[in-house]
Write an enzyme that holds these catalytic residues in place. Sequence first.
Site, mmCIF file in Angstrom:
data_model
loop_
_atom_site.group_PDB
_atom_site.id
_atom_site.type_symbol
_atom_site.label_atom_id
_atom_site.label_comp_id
_atom_site.label_asym_id
_atom_site.label_seq_id
_atom_site.Cartn_x
_atom_site.Cartn_y
_atom_site.Cartn_z
ATOM 1 N N HIS A 244 -30.550 9.633 24.687
ATOM 2 C CA HIS A 244 -31.814 10.350 24.478
ATOM 3 C C HIS A 244 -32.622 10.349 25.759
ATOM 4 O O HIS A 244 -32.765 9.317 26.413
ATOM 5 C CB HIS A 244 -32.612 9.693 23.351
ATOM 6 C CG HIS A 244 -33.994 10.269 23.193
ATOM 7 N ND1 HIS A 244 -35.145 9.528 23.296
ATOM 8 C CD2 HIS A 244 -34.407 11.549 22.943
ATOM 9 C CE1 HIS A 244 -36.203 10.297 23.123
ATOM 10 N NE2 HIS A 244 -35.774 11.532 22.902
ATOM 11 N N SER A 245 -33.155 11.499 26.136
ATOM 12 C CA SER A 245 -34.017 11.625 27.313
ATOM 13 C C SER A 245 -33.301 11.085 28.558
ATOM 14 O O SER A 245 -32.181 11.484 28.845
ATOM 15 C CB SER A 245 -35.341 10.911 27.049
ATOM 16 O OG SER A 245 -36.278 11.168 28.059
ATOM 17 N N MET A 246 -33.912 10.144 29.284
ATOM 18 C CA MET A 246 -33.315 9.624 30.508
ATOM 19 C C MET A 246 -32.054 8.808 30.237
ATOM 20 O O MET A 246 -31.262 8.573 31.140
ATOM 21 C CB MET A 246 -34.326 8.777 31.265
ATOM 22 C CG MET A 246 -35.526 9.538 31.801
ATOM 23 S SD MET A 246 -35.092 10.806 33.003
ATOM 24 C CE MET A 246 -34.712 9.787 34.436
ATOM 25 N N GLN B 234 -29.590 14.181 24.257
ATOM 26 C CA GLN B 234 -30.659 14.799 23.477
ATOM 27 C C GLN B 234 -31.934 14.843 24.315
ATOM 28 O O GLN B 234 -32.453 13.797 24.711
ATOM 29 C CB GLN B 234 -30.899 14.010 22.187
ATOM 30 C CG GLN B 234 -29.687 13.955 21.279
ATOM 31 C CD GLN B 234 -29.870 13.021 20.083
ATOM 32 O OE1 GLN B 234 -30.631 12.067 20.149
ATOM 33 N NE2 GLN B 234 -29.162 13.290 19.009
ATOM 34 N N THR C 27 -32.421 15.576 27.395
ATOM 35 C CA THR C 27 -32.247 14.931 28.698
ATOM 36 C C THR C 27 -32.504 15.938 29.818
ATOM 37 O O THR C 27 -31.862 16.988 29.864
ATOM 38 C CB THR C 27 -30.823 14.363 28.841
ATOM 39 O OG1 THR C 27 -30.623 13.340 27.867
ATOM 40 C CG2 THR C 27 -30.612 13.779 30.226
#
EC number: 3.1.-.-
Length: 922
Positions: free
Chosen positions: A173-175, A200, A202
């Site tokens: 998720h993200s980073m 997700q 990212t």
Amino acid sequence: MFLHSVNLWNLAFYALMVFMATLGLWDVFFGFEENKCSMSYMFEYPEYQKIELPKKLAKRYPAYELYLYGEGSYAEEHKVLPLTGIPVLFLPGNAGSYKQVRSIGSIALRKAEDIDFKYHFDFFSVNFNEELVALYGGSLQKQTKFVHECIKTILKLYKGQEFAPKSVAIIGHSMGGLVARALLTLKNFKQDLINLLITQATPHVAPVMPLDRFITDFYMTVNNYWILNARHINLTTLSVAGGFRDYQVRSGLTFLPKLSHHTSALSVVSSAVPKTWVSTDHLSIVWCKQLQLTTIRAFFDLIDADTKQITQNPKKKLSVLNHHFIRHPAKHFEENPSIISDLTGTSMWVPVKVSKWTYVAYNESDKIYFTFPLANHRKIYTHVYCQSTMLDTNSWIFGCINSTSMCRQGVDLSWKAELLPTIKSLTLRLQDYPSLSHLVVYVPSVHGSKFVVDCEFFKKETRSIQLPVTHLFSFGLSSRKVILNTSGLFYNIELLNFGQIYQAFKVNVVSKCSGVKEEITSIYKLHIPWSYEDSLTIAQVPSSTEISVKLHIAQPENDSHVALLKMYTSSDCQYEVTVKTSFSQILGQVVRFHGGALPAYVISSILLAYGGQLYSLFSTGHCLEYAAMLDKEAKPYKVDPFVIMVKFLLGYKWFKEFWDMLLLPELDAIVLTSQSMCFPLVSLILFLFGTCTAYWGGLLSSTSVRLLSSLWLTLKRPSELPKDMKIISPDLPILTVVLIIVSWATCGAFAILLTYLYYVFKIVHLQASLTTFKNSQTVNPKHSRRSEKKSNHHKDSTVYQLRLSASDAEDSLRMHSTVINLLTWIVLLSMPSLIYWLKNLRYYFKLNPDPCKPLAFILIPTMAVLGNTYTASIKSSKLLKTTSQFPLPLAVGVIAFGSAHLYRVPCFVFIPLLLHALCNFM
């Protein structure tokens, strides 16, 4: 006093800029659909079992941990290792929690229970201590190395099992998704340790806010590796974006580049994902039930029955992901679907010879095959369209070869259908199927349920309507309209001249129906052919529906496709489609794509005003008000033409070689152009927003200084103006050394903040002294005149023995107010590393690496001197004229090199401050 220096026209202009910026911000933060995600709940109490790591590893990474997720009996059974399932590792993102794994972990557990644990997944999660890695990039490499160790630890938990895994699947998720991609850059990492990567929200392309060089260096390392090794990277990767609801990470940053035809990479926006069809914000993408169900269905379809692990076949992985995330045919996934189907049984065969046909099923007991002979239709029509409101997964449409009334076998065309929220539909180009003699629609027997099947033959040109979009500068005052009078089921409206990110429109669809008593549903689908960012709108007709039309990714230069508004309509209704430019959404696109560059434009405007003040001090002996100088000096034509000219010259080889010879970095405008984010007016708009922000920021800081000085006067005895103007006071060297030691031993941003507070204290004290002097002058004018004469007498002596006059104090305050504005932005840009340091203070006292330490070493002594600097002491400086000329080129440099690399901005700011401080000695 601040407001008096700006005329009413300028004040009105700044108020207008605030209004426009507010419109753009409103569109980014509120101008999207409501959250339609269903919350995913746990059926049993979630448990997080801490996995014991080797002592050396735990000592090396004291802030990080590894957990296994479980619920109820599953959690109890798996407290005793080893494990027997399929490992999936969840990586949280910026400030993310390891507990975010519970949504997808719980859904996977329920799915495994449904199949009696024939297969099941073990979900692991990493605790990164909720680090702010999107703002401070110094720990990204450390996180990457820890994840590598976690993967090896996870695989050891399956040692000795019959179907022991050799790799893990990763959800980032993200980073966390970027950290997962960075694993491949590690020297000792084996690519085979990861069999699937799903990210997700990212930001793969570039950091959202490049606040330090560690983030940009990390991105450069990861992306360059994936570009240079594209042919050798066989990792199947899926990137899912949240759409316009995600204002933290815009979806354009999440799209993985198609590096070569070997690349197994897919990128999609959640609003385009079948069975999801919703936009998610940055956090809800983790728990959105519709999206997590789609993900888990894909995971179970990826299992190889022989190994009981995720398949190693890259083609199967890609086909599964395409099936669930790109185009769902309303069929269960089959690796090798049977194209030929048997059409046997006691079913009725009913021939249909009309070009448009509708069948409503209620309580049919028999199965029926409706056959459409194609020979005659081919002469008149080009396409056939069929739709069914029964959304089961059975095959429902076939093609027969050389048949008369019935056929025993047919080509299963159901795999070419597309699932939509309320229908499954199929459009066939008759020319592509010359061997088919009949089209067969299968209607199964039903029990109490109602569904409708429609088919029609049509010419493409009657269903494709061109609608040129309105011009950017029409501001919504004009519109273009088409009316769909015919009784078709499907229309394609081609939105001509629409392909840039700064374009935004409102499309209004008004439906009017005649003689319709029951509820009818229409679907409007915005289809963007160059990226998977489609969005759907479901409308109950008759109605008036407004659709926002804007892009996440601009149309590539070599792409000739046209954006489409696909309309799945009712034959009993008339539709009127109107398109007009949305000015507020255009401003929203500017903020969404370029809002991160605003600090650079603010600082550029302040630098121009700062240079004007220094020059006015040199030429007239007095420093003008900050607001007046901002109005006079902060002009776009002083900055933009130079940047545009350099960008143009860099297109020539000789100039590019000269540029590289000077070791100058790449121009930020070229970086933005490569991301299809550069258009002519954006720099002008940002400059106006930046000047407006600089103006209101100056008003705020000036007001704050006055309020603090008033507070100072109420708490302490009124102070007098300084009797002399010593630049180096006895305590100044000690204070400077202490702050430098603090910077070296702890955190550079912390020392910068302390220096800033010291500087503000000095200015507040000077303001309080000036206020006291003016009050005493009002009370005793004779005494004040004597004081003024005495002050003028002292001006003939040496600089360091001068007594400060009221006019000099006012000039100094004007200069200091501008310096405070510059310092405030430096402090704001350094805040992320300070917050990171404070959050991790229990693990280490010294921030390493520290992006602000070099800046702190220079800024601390500079600000210590400036805090004791008065305009009277630098008027006669030989360096003042040169100092006044530096801010202009530095303001250009901020825009040229700092708009996409914010961490470079303070480097341009400290140079004029340093020269200003040196004016005291030269």
